[in-house]
Write an enzyme that holds these catalytic residues in place. Sequence first.
Site, PDB file in Angstrom:
ATOM      1  N   GLU A  37       0.797  -1.112   0.196  1.00  0.00           N
ATOM      2  CA  GLU A  37       0.244   0.187  -0.398  1.00  0.00           C
ATOM      3  C   GLU A  37       1.076   1.697   0.034  1.00  0.00           C
ATOM      4  OE1 GLU A  37      -3.259  -0.891  -0.215  1.00  0.00           O
ATOM      5  OE2 GLU A  37      -2.914  -2.850   0.178  1.00  0.00           O
ATOM      6  N   ASP A 244       7.786 -11.117  13.233  1.00  0.00           N
ATOM      7  CA  ASP A 244       6.628 -11.978  12.950  1.00  0.00           C
ATOM      8  C   ASP A 244       5.693 -11.421  12.688  1.00  0.00           C
ATOM      9  OD1 ASP A 244       4.996 -14.150  12.486  1.00  0.00           O
ATOM     10  OD2 ASP A 244       5.636 -14.830  14.828  1.00  0.00           O
TER      11      ASP A 244
END
Lengths: 353, 353, 353, 353
Positions: A37, A244
């Site tokens: 984005e 993560d």
Amino acid sequence: MTEPTAVAGVPMRWVGPLRISGNVADIETEVPLATFESPLWPSVGRGARISMMVDEGIVTTLVDERMTRSVFVRAADAQTAHLASLEVDARFDELREIVRKCGRFVELIGFHHEITANLLFLRFSFTTGDASGHNMATLAADALLSYLLDTIPGISYGSISGNYCTDKKATAINGILGRGKNVVTELLVPRDIVHARLHTTASAIAELNVRKNMIGTLLAGGIRSANAHYANMLLGFYLATGQDAANIVEGSQGVTVAEDRDGDLYFSCTLPNLIVGTVGNGKGLDFVEENLTRLGCREERDPGDNARRLAVIIAATVLCGELSLLAAQTNPGELMRAHVRWEREDKTTKVGG
Amino acid sequence: MTEPTAVAGVPMRWVGPLRISGNVADIETEVPLATFESPLWPSVGRGARISMMVDEGIVTTLVDERMTRSVFVRAADAQTAHLASLEVDARFDELREIVRKCGRFVELIGFHHEITANLLFLRFSFTTGDASGHNMATLAADALLSYLLDTIPGISYGSISGNYCTDKKATAINGILGRGKNVVTELLVPRDIVHARLHTTASAIAELNVRKNMIGTLLAGGIRSANAHYANMLLGFYLATGQDAANIVEGSQGVTVAEDRDGDLYFSCTLPNLIVGTVGNGKGLDFVEENLTRLGCREERDPGDNARRLAVIIAATVLCGELSLLAAQTNPGELMRAHVRWEREDKTTKVGG
Amino acid sequence: MTEPTAVAGVPMRWVGPLRISGNVADIETEVPLATFESPLWPSVGRGARISMMVDEGIVTTLVDERMTRSVFVRAADAQTAHLASLEVDARFDELREIVRKCGRFVELIGFHHEITANLLFLRFSFTTGDASGHNMATLAADALLSYLLDTIPGISYGSISGNYCTDKKATAINGILGRGKNVVTELLVPRDIVHARLHTTASAIAELNVRKNMIGTLLAGGIRSANAHYANMLLGFYLATGQDAANIVEGSQGVTVAEDRDGDLYFSCTLPNLIVGTVGNGKGLDFVEENLTRLGCREERDPGDNARRLAVIIAATVLCGELSLLAAQTNPGELMRAHVRWEREDKTTKVGG
Amino acid sequence: MTEPTAVAGVPMRWVGPLRISGNVADIETEVPLATFESPLWPSVGRGARISMMVDEGIVTTLVDERMTRSVFVRAADAQTAHLASLEVDARFDELREIVRKCGRFVELIGFHHEITANLLFLRFSFTTGDASGHNMATLAADALLSYLLDTIPGISYGSISGNYCTDKKATAINGILGRGKNVVTELLVPRDIVHARLHTTASAIAELNVRKNMIGTLLAGGIRSANAHYANMLLGFYLATGQDAANIVEGSQGVTVAEDRDGDLYFSCTLPNLIVGTVGNGKGLDFVEENLTRLGCREERDPGDNARRLAVIIAATVLCGELSLLAAQTNPGELMRAHVRWEREDKTTKVGG
């Protein structure tokens, strides 16, 4: 799975610089954001520029740090579960010793338990040095669980993870009891900069924050999530630094506070669940090493210091993006115009060049 | 930001194949997962192998699809807000017409409103063809908001986004009113496969699911999140297919159901908030195009069909990983052993080769 | 249970008068509050006096009304559940007819459904005249459920109540989809009255409201509950008027908004879940009849009008108590002093005299 | 308020007896329930009869007890708030001393804090003898707050209550950190009694509990509330014993667990937030004194023992009503038939006789 591991190349740019001060470090640095984005880059960039105009920049306060793992055991009945919980309370020193044997950097710093029916949930808190600590925490919890099952009568294995941790699910417990780094960021933007750079006023941002981030989320049945889009900045930064990124689920839970102080804007983002590390899974990839190095998070420091530095940089980055979006949303149409303009310009950008 | 856009190369593997049937498509396909957490691959792989042993494979049912955006307006008082809401109710056909002018693929299919004090929150639902639809929905909401502000007296601009959407924050409204594709997945695993491949029993999994995913999350103060780790599979798949992966926040909110049916295992994952598309931001990147093509999601089909196909593949992938992890957690120590083994093996894997 | 029914005599006083206007009625009335916590009376009384000093008094807006009941059925699989839900959608007119036969005052006005695994939850909304409607709704839901089980293949009985209603549990759905009367109350208190009667300022109340009711509740993991003590006023009023007071659980979920408008105070309480009636269980007791009559809620009016009148009176009463407590909490020590003083005075009060 | 205090006479009956054992007391007693909803009496009565058929009856385990109050202070900035929190941590012994001066029965047993922006929320936990402790906790919190404001630089008064307590609002923190008595109840019902008295099976109840109480509430966006109707029993008992019944809001948050153990039914209700006392507001009323005396809760015992006895009796009563309703809901139509039958019979009952 015979084919070799490929890569998903997520577009990444460095944005900034932004200025950071506080109880961890005084820093001026650009920050890397990997995202599909592209409007995220100029949005964070605008906030970063404002941070450079203020002497102290974004003041970051590290309030707490811990990684958690919960297990649960099944007891013969609630009374047995209760007695087991008292036993655990009494053995904190023993439990610490067990954890010390699990690794050089993992340390048990506390636990919490809750009983439902004949189930005893135990939530352990650890410090884990410069690692985010998922694996260390699981390894230590496994050792603790084995020890408890061996030495406390009337209980049997339930699960190595009881969802009371809570990993990658939206809950209240992580904010209340802590999981990851808890960082508060603050920026005091003078009135004229609010006008000139954000094209709005402190009172407009303060009102919008109450109505959108607080009331809007509340009406939606939100849980500890009074913000516009922490998840966007976290995802971009996590991907760029080998974190993560599924931990943006709890990372998305935080609180934006905005106050009109005589025309100046007090703007604060509290991020209680930043789960980040500078070592561990993903950190050995070339681009991650480069990025962490450029952020100054691969220096020779005391264990945990690199991770803390990383956490406050991420938190400050979140503030930049949050401020920019909220300011835009105070003005009718600005968000759409910015998106359209940026996406048009971005078409000419060679990705991966 | 003078430097060119780089890439964050997230390790990616194809896992499977897995077998899918249901009301969208009958498919056998491998699936791509991009992640820094390599144990995800064998975990999903184990579930995939089980799906291949069952005639129908994973049965997926697409129940609903929509993209949403909420705005809010400020009214003179609650009575004015209430009258405005009645006006909106009465003008659904007009609103649909306005949205039709916003694009070929966007259509208004409903809305919902709520009043607090003098604030009126309006949540619009759209279909958006093969796009996940964030931008279409925002564009359409902008047009609707302008129209309402122009034609209804007594209301003024509040925000183009009111957090009642809700985008990338953990709330209840998305599950209740819908956001993204709502997909239910089901797999009936015969008793002998449960034993041989998952090393456990249907009743052990069913019990663990109630205690960990339902009770454990509930105790943690969770919101609509009875699962072990949907976020992991979603992140991996979203990155591999160019999705806006910050939407794993609401994606992480779903419900796992497991039943012991005379020794066979009924296993189901309901994912009410899959926000995915096959066109739009990120979809033009080479590896994304390749992956979508290999998944059969770039065919000539009716608008929306490719995205629906993608959604059910993702949902089935989530089931594979969820089943595998829950099964492992029924056995003391198995999770740790699996992680250690896999990470040792994985050291020899050349990443990016 | 051979002994006759006794009574628990809860101390009750009439407080006020308070002034109410809005889209239901213009009223000046005292209000009855039954409680063991005597400081509630002067607290509400203070708010009531302020309402009398403002021309419009407390402006109440009834936004919605409905009683709900959810059932769930078990289907052969998710696909069958989905087809069943489509059938229900298509049969709205038939379902309305079935409900019409259940009673003169109950009408089906909508429904909502959600599928998880092979379970289909159906939430029906009814209008129920002047009754709060628990029993009517259950009776109608029972008829609807029987009909659906008889005519839709592949589904079987799950439960007459699926907790998706939701009755007397804290959830998000009641606020989002409605349950009971949804009433917004507003009071604009001139600056000098804020000072003279509440001993504080509009800005102090507005700030406290954000920090305590919004941020404090959010940090606690609250669900749609940004207020100080709606439950207290609701309990007192519900007991005094024969309501099922266990519905204060959902009644406690509402939002207080306070704004500093150039020194004047805009104060608003939104109560989306007021579950009240003027007929039905408890309404035949002598003291209840008297109280309802004195409140003007036993007049000859169109069905539902008495209940609506009661709802707005209750909502206005909640505002009185909420305003008074928040004002007190802006001043260090005031709450303690008020409690101590009141309880000392109250010792001389003859209860039940 | 010139008129004397009247009473709201809520119909009240004694139900039972029920049998209780556990770590607080072994008891056989009838229990008083005051309610406008007369079907509550036979419903609880059915559960009570079952408890009498089982040797141990309902086994109750008191797990924790505390009353809480949160305050918040405003700091110059987050760093000051953080330093203040460290100061508070270091001064636990001093704080305990301050609380000791506040009363004979109140003792500080812990605290918890959380920072958002420049706000520091402090949640204090007290034991309060036989009182539920609202007033003691507020008085002690007031003293603590004054002391902290006097001795820690850079902080100023925020509020004597910060909603982080949390009183009478539905949140997650009360269950996680404790508020009131935390009592687990368990009843093992032999298979033949399940059939003969509840007209159902253990597996039917276990399945219904998962689908209705766990999944249904979860879908509704519930917060820590996996039960059918705890609020009903709590309200009835609280009114009959002079409790502040508005605390049923947090009392309604608890978890029912049901297991099929080879045909026998393991049934458990965990009630983490029972806020009850045997002295204090409301306890001096004649009927309350009588009821508490008849329950054996006005004996000469160690401080707190009477309140603990009351808590486990209430918890066991909740189990009786919960079991009865869940059993009824496993059978289509039973609930409606029972209500209709009871209300017909009840018409002949003279209330207040």
